[in-house]
Design an enzyme around this catalytic site. Structure first.
Site, PDB file in Angstrom:
ATOM      1  N   GLU A 202      -1.295 -22.186  -6.826  1.00  5.15           N
ATOM      2  CA  GLU A 202      -2.371 -21.277  -7.573  1.00  5.15           C
ATOM      3  C   GLU A 202      -2.671 -22.014  -8.862  1.00  5.15           C
ATOM      4  O   GLU A 202      -3.854 -22.011  -9.217  1.00  5.15           O
ATOM      5  CB  GLU A 202      -1.758 -19.694  -7.687  1.00  5.15           C
ATOM      6  CG  GLU A 202      -2.742 -18.711  -7.712  1.00  5.15           C
ATOM      7  CD  GLU A 202      -2.034 -17.443  -7.476  1.00  5.15           C
ATOM      8  OE1 GLU A 202      -2.238 -16.798  -6.597  1.00  5.15           O
ATOM      9  OE2 GLU A 202      -1.266 -16.848  -8.517  1.00  5.15           O
TER      10      GLU A 202
ATOM     11  N   GLU B 199      -4.744 -24.773  -8.234  1.00  3.57           N
ATOM     12  CA  GLU B 199      -6.088 -24.288  -7.813  1.00  3.57           C
ATOM     13  C   GLU B 199      -7.009 -23.889  -9.182  1.00  3.57           C
ATOM     14  O   GLU B 199      -8.153 -24.290  -9.166  1.00  3.57           O
ATOM     15  CB  GLU B 199      -5.995 -23.006  -6.728  1.00  3.57           C
ATOM     16  CG  GLU B 199      -7.565 -22.545  -6.425  1.00  3.57           C
ATOM     17  CD  GLU B 199      -7.230 -21.242  -5.744  1.00  3.57           C
ATOM     18  OE1 GLU B 199      -6.185 -20.910  -5.210  1.00  3.57           O
ATOM     19  OE2 GLU B 199      -8.330 -20.615  -5.158  1.00  3.57           O
TER      20      GLU B 199
ATOM     21  N   CYS C  37      -1.273 -12.289  -4.697  1.00  2.00           N
ATOM     22  CA  CYS C  37       0.125 -12.140  -3.940  1.00  2.00           C
ATOM     23  C   CYS C  37       0.464 -10.721  -3.768  1.00  2.00           C
ATOM     24  O   CYS C  37       1.445 -10.295  -2.976  1.00  2.00           O
ATOM     25  CB  CYS C  37       1.055 -12.856  -4.809  1.00  2.00           C
ATOM     26  SG  CYS C  37       1.053 -12.745  -6.445  1.00  2.00           S
TER      27      CYS C  37
ATOM     28  N   SER D 248      -7.742 -16.180  -5.891  1.00  2.00           N
ATOM     29  CA  SER D 248      -7.403 -17.624  -5.613  1.00  2.00           C
ATOM     30  C   SER D 248      -6.949 -17.160  -3.941  1.00  2.00           C
ATOM     31  O   SER D 248      -6.824 -16.266  -3.188  1.00  2.00           O
ATOM     32  CB  SER D 248      -5.810 -17.416  -6.185  1.00  2.00           C
ATOM     33  OG  SER D 248      -4.997 -18.304  -5.487  1.00  2.00           O
TER      34      SER D 248
ATOM     35  N   LYS E  54       3.244  -4.905   2.570  1.00  2.00           N
ATOM     36  CA  LYS E  54       3.662  -6.264   3.129  1.00  2.00           C
ATOM     37  C   LYS E  54       3.614  -6.055   4.674  1.00  2.00           C
ATOM     38  O   LYS E  54       3.546  -7.032   5.280  1.00  2.00           O
ATOM     39  CB  LYS E  54       5.034  -6.645   2.697  1.00  2.00           C
ATOM     40  CG  LYS E  54       5.033  -7.205   1.117  1.00  2.00           C
ATOM     41  CD  LYS E  54       4.519  -8.692   0.967  1.00  2.00           C
ATOM     42  CE  LYS E  54       4.308  -8.969  -0.457  1.00  2.00           C
ATOM     43  NZ  LYS E  54       3.552 -10.256  -0.960  1.00  2.00           N
TER      44      LYS E  54
ATOM     45  N   GLU F 204       0.260  -6.707   5.629  1.00  2.00           N
ATOM     46  CA  GLU F 204      -0.120  -8.203   5.313  1.00  2.00           C
ATOM     47  C   GLU F 204       0.458  -9.053   6.411  1.00  2.00           C
ATOM     48  O   GLU F 204      -0.276  -9.799   6.989  1.00  2.00           O
ATOM     49  CB  GLU F 204       0.414  -8.626   3.905  1.00  2.00           C
ATOM     50  CG  GLU F 204      -0.016 -10.004   3.767  1.00  2.00           C
ATOM     51  CD  GLU F 204       0.737 -10.575   2.281  1.00  2.00           C
ATOM     52  OE1 GLU F 204       1.860 -10.116   2.298  1.00  2.00           O
ATOM     53  OE2 GLU F 204       0.268 -11.385   1.869  1.00  2.00           O
TER      54      GLU F 204
ATOM     55  N   GLU G  49      -5.080 -13.106  10.641  1.00  2.00           N
ATOM     56  CA  GLU G  49      -5.044 -14.850  10.369  1.00  2.00           C
ATOM     57  C   GLU G  49      -3.791 -15.102   9.989  1.00  2.00           C
ATOM     58  O   GLU G  49      -3.714 -16.435   9.604  1.00  2.00           O
ATOM     59  CB  GLU G  49      -6.283 -14.615   9.022  1.00  2.00           C
ATOM     60  CG  GLU G  49      -5.688 -13.921   7.875  1.00  2.00           C
ATOM     61  CD  GLU G  49      -6.224 -12.512   7.713  1.00  2.00           C
ATOM     62  OE1 GLU G  49      -6.515 -11.971   8.916  1.00  2.00           O
ATOM     63  OE2 GLU G  49      -6.490 -11.832   6.696  1.00  2.00           O
TER      64      GLU G  49
ATOM     65  N   CYS H 190       5.770  -5.360  -8.597  1.00  2.00           N
ATOM     66  CA  CYS H 190       6.561  -4.985  -7.398  1.00  2.00           C
ATOM     67  C   CYS H 190       7.543  -4.248  -7.822  1.00  2.00           C
ATOM     68  O   CYS H 190       8.107  -3.552  -6.871  1.00  2.00           O
ATOM     69  CB  CYS H 190       6.980  -6.263  -6.845  1.00  2.00           C
ATOM     70  SG  CYS H 190       5.480  -7.571  -6.651  1.00  2.00           S
TER      71      CYS H 190
END
Ligand SMILES: Cc1cc2nc3c(=O)[nH]c(=O)nc-3n(C[C@H](O)[C@H](O)[C@H](O)COP(=O)(O)O)c2cc1C
Ligand code: SF4
Ligand code: SF4
Ligand code: SF4
Ligand code: SF4
Ligand code: FES
Lengths: 625, 404
Positions: A308, A311, A335, A355, A394, A397, A402, A552
């Site tokens: 990241e 990037e 994230c 990102s 999560k 996710e 993908e 989190c």
């Protein structure tokens, strides 16, 4: 007095505030209140409930939650206020005049008992087959009030079908007591607005837009509603049976990665006060349960920082040096899967700002089923990857279609802190008693930078430590590496560091004031997005967003209950653990260096890392998925 | 749409006494705020919507509130079963109601008035709008009313959504704000945190109409009628078993038996005062008088003669509450269902007396622990009918062996 800003929140249910004089000792700043023969002085506008709690007088509550606006609907907190014809709800009653309150009159006790009896009469469920057994507020109220029979009957069949459509949240409305905490969580705290009371009177239930299954509406899977539901009406989609099956299957190589936030909170599930990390103990327990390998998610958190951060530097270069106007800044972190789904639904036109780096969980899965599989000589098809996460999203996710860049499902199961604790208990283990052990090699040690991902501002802090040092060749100019402006629980934080004396490669950044914004909870994310829309972020470079309040550590998979105090303690546990580590910058983690030298050899944001460690996003609708 | 109004004006000592459009407003300007509040206080006027809260206190509280906007809301939701008096006032005496709103605005410093009109009264919308247009032409509404600098006040009409609970003032405000019609927590009260968070006076149609007379003719005049605690007169919507149902203006303090005589009721067994949420008064108590201190009512009087089955009457009321509960709070949402269960058990004769006593206790909890007046009053008829007609209901239906 508060004015309505958000049309969906009734004024009366917003926190009641009275303008307080600077000096509260002056007449009018405080008010004397008599509770059960004792007199107290409280600031004007204090609710009866607050006044009682400050003075160790217990008042039962159900619909009240310290994170949420007032509802006053369950009526369990009623007290007798002298001079008033009816009982008053302690949670909603602001004290503005000297009043006399009785908290345990025969009428009050009878009313509370009646309310419990009424709720139980409609409640379908048996405590011993219920995941909230022992942590259910309805159950503990029944105990507190000595309920030993069903005065008004008891539901013998479910009234509603269980909604299991969502990967993250299971809804069992037959156990719902209509406290509307979930509704307020979703609308006020998260500003998503998935849940609403449907119908009225006795036909009322909590439903979704057009009564669609949860998977088909704009739920971002944050699970915050679960954390605030007093009963088992909302729970996470628990994969532990499948995980046991994999563990018990000798052909399977079962790997678990553990994130820092669950480690800082799981003790609460074993009756330990919030604020203690059990990382080492957990490592032992997981091995005893039968996981083949226990790794640290912080390893890929470090990897995330490198990807990241790189990037971000690419984006800066493209804009400053190449004058490429198609490049978007600020760059937003990616994230938090709840945040990702939020932006996909509500701000799809801004996906280019995200990102492309995957979350640490997903990076780990991809590395496990490629690099690790090869190194360990195991067929990736036989590897089962489990992620211990503080998060309900999560689960969603890891099921995104993908997320299979290894050629397999990168992460097989997302497991919450609560579910992990259950598995540990089931294995007959009392976690706090376990001896400590290290993580397994080769991803054993991670840096402290990855650890602080657990608290809001942590990703930013970790990224700054690395980016600043890459660009200037020096450590960030903060005492003990603690970038204080990133820390704390303010909803939206802004700060900057100046880049000076840059190394040759980054001379183009000389003198740039690197500006960053940190927000947690999607209500705050919305504020940031509105700032972006109005062009107020044009000189900001990097934005960290976490979907859950507190980051989190306040995730939807964390132990129940949750409140500001508990979240603060969890954060303290994380920061304390990180200070004790030797490696505290992602780029200094030797395993990171190793993986770029031996596997991702074309470097950060290179071709292979793009395939394995980066992803793309989806435009979604504003009403349905 | 043309509505034919009754051309024969009704007679009555107070509300139906002589009044010309604008007279109250003119007098109000002459008196000034303080004197209006004094007259109102002196009159002893209490809210006619059911709760009976002193109107002067309500107005004083909101007049004292510090805010850049204030609102006057006329509660024309008239949803209580058996009431239809507000309809008569709005159709036949709009000048009383709207002048009352303007006076209220003048007194507390509000510039906006909203009429919350019961959904079923949609047919009145156009005639009322036409009336308001006329008043605006006469400068009794709008900017600088009666030429007085900064005396601005205008009225809009909003249609309700057909829920009884939306007549409860805070649910009404929620509904005006476009939310579910669910009552709010009180305190804070609308007088300081009302519509859009601003100080708001919610008054019943009849209360506002009374104000116009009081301001014009004085508190002393108003006090001449009625009793010490219930001053003035009241509109009663009389329905049920009688020869002449309709809207009557009678002074407070009128005895129930006097009223029965006036409306030509024969063989009366019981009178329900205050609609479904009121109490049921048996024959033995017809000496009681109508008033806040005795048999209180927002105006609804339902008469039952000897042929009526009181259990059926009760069941009807409970059905109404189950239908109309907003469902947000526990005692009302589930409590009413339990009371209904009890009624059904009584019907089938399969009940015990201790069970019925439990339910009465539950009713008492609902009265004190429900969030709004609906749940607080829904057990009234259950308790009063079972107490007053115990013989008829419990003893004849009971088939059990228990002897409690
Ligand atoms: C369930 C319920 C329904 C009500 N319906 C009405 C109504 O239709 N009209 C009305 O004027 N007041 C109604 N009220 C009373 C109002 O809450 C409020 O007390 C009244 O409008 C105040 O006006 P007043 O002081 O002039 O009586 C209702 C109250 C409750 C609890
Ligand atoms: S939700 Fe609570 S009361 Fe209901 S079955 Fe589960 S533990 Fe028991
Ligand atoms: S998981 Fe989050 S978005 Fe989904 S319903 Fe719950 S609070 Fe709302
Ligand atoms: S689902 Fe849970 S939080 Fe939501 S209303 Fe029901 S009991 Fe309360
Ligand atoms: S008492 Fe009934 S109508 Fe009133 S708030 Fe409670 S549920 Fe709604
Ligand atoms: S806790 Fe106060 S009403 Fe629910």
């Amino acid at each position: 007095m508060s004015k309505r800003e958000n049309i969906r929140v009734p004024v009366s249910q917003q926190p009641f505030t009275v303008t307080k004089p600077e000096d509260t000792t002056t007449i009018g700043g405080t008010v004397t209140v008599q509770i059960n023969e004792k007199k107290f002085s409280v600031p004007l506008g204090t609710t009866i409930l607050e006044a009682c709690r400050q003075n160790q007088i217990h008042i039962p509550t159900l619909c009240h939650h310290p994170d949420l606006c007032i509802a006053g609907v369950c009526r369990i907190c009623v007290v007798d206020v002298e001079g008033m014809k009816t009982l008053q709800t302690a949670c909603s009653f602001p004290i503005t005049t000297p009043i006399k309150i009785h908290t345990s009159t025969p009428m009050v006790r009878k009313a509370r008992r009646h309310i419990i009896d009424l709720l139980l009469s409609e409640h379908y469920g048996e405590c011993y087959s219920c995941f909230r057994n022992g942590s259910c507020e309805l159950q503990s109220l029944a105990k507190e009030y000595g309920v030993d029979e069903y005065t008004f009957g008891h539901a013998d069949k479910p009234r509603y079908q269980v909604d299991r459509s969502s990967a993250a949240v299971v809804r069992d409305m037959s156990k719902c007591i209509l406290c509307k905490r979930c509704v307020r969580t979703c609308i006020d705290l998260q500003e998503v607005g998935v849940l609403e009371a449907i119908n009225r009177g006795h036909e009322t239930y909590i439903g979704t837009f057009l009564d669609k299954p949860l998977a088909d509406v704009i739920c971002i899977n944050c699970g915050q509603c679960i954390n605030r539901c007093p009963t088992a009406a909302l729970r996470a989609n628990d994969p532990s049976d499948e995980i046991w099956e994999a563990i018990d299957n000798p052909k399977k190589h079962v790997i678990i990665q553990t994130a820092p936030s669950p480690r800082a909170a799981i003790g609460e599930e074993f009756g330990i006060e919030a604020g203690h990390s059990f990382t080492g103990e957990l490592n032992t327990a997981l091995k005893r349960i039968g996981f083949d390998k226990v790794f640290d998610t912080n390893f890929t958190a470090d990897l995330t920082i490198i990807e990241e951060g790189t990037e971000l530097l690419y984006r800066l270069k493209k804009i400053i040096v190449d004058k490429d106007e198609s490049v978007k800044l600020p760059q937003f972190t990616s994230c938090s899967p709840g945040w990702i789904k939020f932006i996909e639904h509500f701000y799809p036109e801004y996906l280019g700002y995200l990102s492309t780096a995957k979350s640490p969980q997903q990076m780990f899965g991809a590395i496990m089923k490629t690099f690790y599989a090869k190194q360990a000589g195991i067929n990736p098809a036989d590897i089962v990857t489990v992620a211990l996460m503080p998060c309900a999203a999560k689960k969603f996710e890891c099921n995104r279609p993908e997320m299979n860049s290894s050629g397999y499902k990168d992460v097989d199961y997302g497991l919450t802190t609560r579910e992990m604790a259950k598995m540990i208990r089931e294995a007959g283990i009392y976690l706090p008693e376990m001896p400590k052990a290290n993580f397994d090699e080769p991803f054993g040690d991670a840096s402290g930078a990855g650890l602080i991902f657990g608290a809001t501002g942590g990703v930013m802090e970790a990224a700054l430590r690395t980016v600043y040092e890459l660009v200037t060749g020096r450590e960030v100019p903060f005492k003990n590496l603690a970038i204080e402006p990133c820390r704390g629980f303010e909803g939206v934080k802004q700060a900057s560091v100046k880049l000076e004396n840059c190394v040759d490669q980054y001379k183009f950044l000389e003198g740039v004031e690197l500006k960053f914004v940190v927000a947690h909870g999607t209500a705050n994310a919305k504020k940031v997005m509105e700032m972006l829309r109005k062009g107020e972020l044009s000189n900001v470079h990097f934005v960290e967003i976490m979907a859950c309040p507190g980051g989190c550590l306040g995730g939807g998979g964390q132990p129940i209950p949750t409140n500001a105090e508990i979240r603060k303690k969890r954060a303290q546990a994380i920061y304390a653990e990180e200070e004790s580590l030797t490696v505290r910058k992602s780029h200094e983690n030797p395993h990171i260096k190793y993986i770029y030298e031996n596997f991702l050899t074309d470097g950060p944001c290179g071709k292979l890392s793009h395939k394995l460690l980066h992803t793309h996003y989806l435009k979604r609708g504003k009403f349905i998925s | 749409m043309e509505i034919k109004l009754e051309n024969k004006k009704r007679s009555g000592p107070v509300l139906f006494s002589e009044y010309k459009r604008g007279d109250g407003i003119r007098k109000a300007v002459e008196l000034g705020r303080e004197n209006i509040l004094f007259e109102l206080k002196n009159s002893g006027l209490k809210g006619r919507g059911g709760a009976g809260f002193p109107t002067s206190t309500k107005w004083m509280l909101s007049a004292a509130a510090n805010a850049d906007k204030k609102f006057i809301v006329c509660n024309a939701d008239e949803g209580e079963p058996g009431t239809f008096k507000d309809r008569v006032l709005l159709l036949e005496y709009p000048e009383l109601v709207f002048d009352g709103m303007v006076i209220a605005g003048f007194t507390i410093g509000a510039q906006t008035g909203i009429v919350y009109l019961r959904g079923e009264y949609e047919y009145m919308l156009q005639p009322l709008e036409d009336y308001l247009a006329k008043v605006r032409e006469d400068n009794l509404l709008g900017k600088n009313i009666l030429g007085k600098e900064n005396f601005d006040f205008d009225i809009s009409i909003r249609l309700g959504s057909g829920a009884y609970v939306c007549g409860e003032e805070t649910a009404l405000i929620e509904s005006l704000e476009g939310c579910r019609g669910e009552p709010r927590n009180r305190p804070p009260y609308p007088v300081n945190t009302g519509y859009l968070g601003y100080p708001t006076v919610v008054n019943n149609v009849e209360t506002l109409a009374s104000v116009s007379h009081i301001v014009l003719k004085g508190g002393e005049w108003f006090k001449k009628y009625g009793t010490d605690k219930s001053t003035g007169s009241k509109l009663f919507s009389v329905s049920g078993d009688c020869e002449k149902p309709g809207v009557y203006e009678l002074p407070w303090g009128t005895k129930i038996k006097e009223l029965l005589e006036i409306v030509g009721a024969k063989n009366t067994k019981a009178v329900q005062a205050g609609g479904a949420s009121g109490t049921c008064i048996p024959k033995t108590q017809f000496d009681r008088m109508l008033g806040y201190e005795d048999a209180a009512t927002g105006g609804s009087i339902i008469i039952f003669n000897e042929s009526r089955n009181m259990l059926k009457v009760l069941k009807n009321f409970m059905e109404f509450f189950i239908e109309e509960s907003c469902g947000q709070c526990t005692p009302c949402r589930i409590g009413n269902i339990k009371l209904m269960d009890g009624i059904e058990k009584i019907e089938s004769g399969e009940f015990t007396f201790s069970y019925i006593n439990n339910l009465k206790e539950l009713g008492r909890t609902m009265q004190v622990a429900s969030k709004c007046g609906l749940g607080q009053s829904s057990p009234n008829s259950f308790i009063s009918i079972l107490e007053n007609f115990k013989e008829e209901i419990l003893n004849t239906n009971w088939k059990g062996k228990e002897n409690v």
